[in-house]
Write an enzyme that holds these catalytic residues in place. Structure first.
Site, PDB file in Angstrom:
ATOM      1  N   ARG A   1     -17.932  19.012  10.192  1.00 50.52           N
ATOM      2  CA  ARG A   1     -19.916  20.664   9.581  1.00 50.52           C
ATOM      3  C   ARG A   1     -19.857  20.360   7.862  1.00 50.52           C
ATOM      4  NH1 ARG A   1     -17.249  25.274   8.972  1.00 50.52           N
ATOM      5  NH2 ARG A   1     -18.927  26.243   9.264  1.00 50.52           N
TER       6      ARG A   1
ATOM      7  N   LYS B   1      -5.347  22.988   9.194  1.00 55.83           N
ATOM      8  CA  LYS B   1      -6.212  22.593  10.297  1.00 55.83           C
ATOM      9  C   LYS B   1      -6.016  21.855  10.723  1.00 55.83           C
ATOM     10  CE  LYS B   1     -11.252  21.047  10.501  1.00 55.83           C
ATOM     11  NZ  LYS B   1     -12.745  21.726   9.864  1.00 55.83           N
TER      12      LYS B   1
ATOM     13  N   ARG C   1     -12.489  31.615   2.914  1.00 57.84           N
ATOM     14  CA  ARG C   1     -11.052  30.821   2.232  1.00 57.84           C
ATOM     15  C   ARG C   1     -10.289  32.477   2.604  1.00 57.84           C
ATOM     16  NH1 ARG C   1     -12.811  29.063  -1.566  1.00 57.84           N
ATOM     17  NH2 ARG C   1     -12.467  30.029  -3.481  1.00 57.84           N
TER      18      ARG C   1
HETATM   19  C1  BTN Z   1     -15.563  20.508  11.289  1.00 58.72           C
HETATM   20  O1  BTN Z   1     -15.542  20.116  11.009  1.00 58.72           O
HETATM   21  O2  BTN Z   1     -14.148  20.773  11.390  1.00 58.72           O
HETATM   22  C2  BTN Z   1     -15.615  19.533  12.620  1.00 58.72           C
HETATM   23  C3  BTN Z   1     -15.371  18.580  13.346  1.00 58.72           C
HETATM   24  C4  BTN Z   1     -15.490  17.911  14.706  1.00 58.72           C
HETATM   25  C5  BTN Z   1     -15.110  16.316  13.850  1.00 58.72           C
HETATM   26  C6  BTN Z   1     -15.837  15.750  15.558  1.00 58.72           C
HETATM   27  S1  BTN Z   1     -14.787  14.197  16.271  1.00 58.72           S
HETATM   28  C7  BTN Z   1     -15.643  14.194  17.637  1.00 58.72           C
HETATM   29  C8  BTN Z   1     -16.998  14.075  16.691  1.00 58.72           C
HETATM   30  N1  BTN Z   1     -18.396  13.220  16.861  1.00 58.72           N
HETATM   31  C9  BTN Z   1     -18.343  13.274  15.366  1.00 58.72           C
HETATM   32  O3  BTN Z   1     -18.876  12.602  14.297  1.00 58.72           O
HETATM   33  N2  BTN Z   1     -18.041  14.968  14.717  1.00 58.72           N
HETATM   34  C10 BTN Z   1     -16.984  15.468  16.216  1.00 58.72           C
END
Ligand code: BTN
Length: 331
Positions: A122, A187, A320
């Site tokens: 994100r 996390k 946060r």
């Molecule tokens: C975050 O930032 O918390 C979201 C992370 C999401 C990661 C997943 S891994 C599978 C899918 N492909 C990606 O490139 N991102 C999501």
């Protein structure tokens, strides 16, 4: 398939194989085999030399297997899938599905990868995705709803991921708005929804990443506090986890289509790791401090600021808890 991944596959069970057999199987010279062994070590997959017996991985690997993943999903849900693709290496599983939405042919298409070279998180962050270590899963489906509604879908996917992890006996799972999956407050994973809008509909990719066993080298690359399942003593097979998460995602998406986020609000409340806590929201317009008061039927965060309730809809903010700010916790 790249030779280094082929070598990982040949050694996956952790048993030794002779150099001659490996070199022959890969169609490379003994010298090239040594180079591939070094490449695996660089991927955090050290290979040991066992005197008189050849090479073996320091620790066995469970590689992804479509049949094993699907075996864990009830057949009625499984039938909705056009396909589950298992990829060795991809830039991003989200990007892969988003590039060709027509391949879902009006149904649901899923993919998992052993590694992502440009995994996306994100807020423009990268998602560190070492080989054969964690879960990287994406699901593509067409939704006949506006983009605003899809914000709620993103929260639903967090609920689905939490349910999957809990179904494996893991306790201490919570969600941090909008869609961080947490374990004991740290996390464990996250959800990234990406949309390619067509007229009157949206091809939506829901991407989920969950840390199973983050290898040492990759740890240094992660720029936020995190936890992995191995770190808290949970030994779960990658295929098992993938099957559970995919099954829960398919189920949640169907429910979302009929009930919207409102149908998930109570489940979300029970998983809400921020409820009642003082938080600081940081976004494009600066910081905002208040008390997290749950979410509404659209999945907006309700923030109590100076006695008034404010709805926060943008997922492009970081949240946060104030009591964690001092130790530099998850942004
Ligand atoms: C975050 O930032 O918390 C979201 C992370 C999401 C990661 C997943 S891994 C599978 C899918 N492909 C990606 O490139 N991102 C999501």
């Amino acid at each position: 398939m790249e030779a280094r991944y082929q070598l990982a596959r040949l050694l996956a069970d952790g048993r030794p194989r002779s150099g001659a057999v490996l070199a022959h199987g890969l169609g490379v010279s003994r010298h090239q085999l040594l180079r591939l062994v070094d490449e695996l070590a660089a991927l955090d997959l050290p290979v040991l030399v066992v005197r008189g017996r050849g090479y073996r991985l320091a620790a066995p690997l469970e590689l992804l297997d479509a049949a094993r993943i699907l075996a864990d999903i009830p057949s009625a849900l499984r039938a909705r899938l056009v396909a589950l693709e298992v990829l060795e290496e991809v830039d991003s599983t989200n990007g892969y599905l988003l590039a060709h939405p027509e391949r879902a042919a009006g149904g649901v298409l899923a993919c998992v990868a052993e590694t992502q070279t440009a995994g996306r998180g994100r807020r423009g962050r990268s998602w560190v995705s070492p080989f054969a270590a964690n879960l990287y899963l994406s699901v593509l489906r067409r939704f006949h709803a506006g983009a605003a509604v899809l914000h709620g879908l993103s929260l639903c996917m967090g609920v689905a991921a939490a349910r999957a992890v809990e179904s494996l006996g893991v306790t201490g799972v919570s969600l941090k708005w909008p869609n961080d999956l947490c374990l004991d407050g740290r996390k464990l994973g996250g959800v990234l929804i990406e949309v390619s809008a067509a007229a009157g509909a949206a091809d939506v990719v829901a991407g989920i990443g969950i840390n199973i066993r983050v290898p040492d080298r990759a740890r240094a690359d992660i720029d936020q506090a995190f936890v992995d399942l191995h770190g808290v003593g949970v030994r779960v097979g990658r295929n098992r986890l993938a099957g559970r998460v995919l099954g829960e995602v398919l189920l949640a998406q169907e429910r979302f289509q009929s009930e919207g986020f409102a149908g998930f609000r109570e489940e979300w409340r029970l998983l809400d790791g921020l409820a009642g806590r003082e938080v600081v929201l940081s976004g494009a317009l600066g910081d905002l401090r208040g008390r997290a008061d749950g979410v509404d039927d659209d999945g907006a965060l309700l923030l109590r600021v100076n006695g008034r309730s404010r709805r926060i809809v943008s997922g492009e903010v970081s949240v946060r808890p104030v009591d964690e700010a001092a130790v530099g916790s998850t942004p």
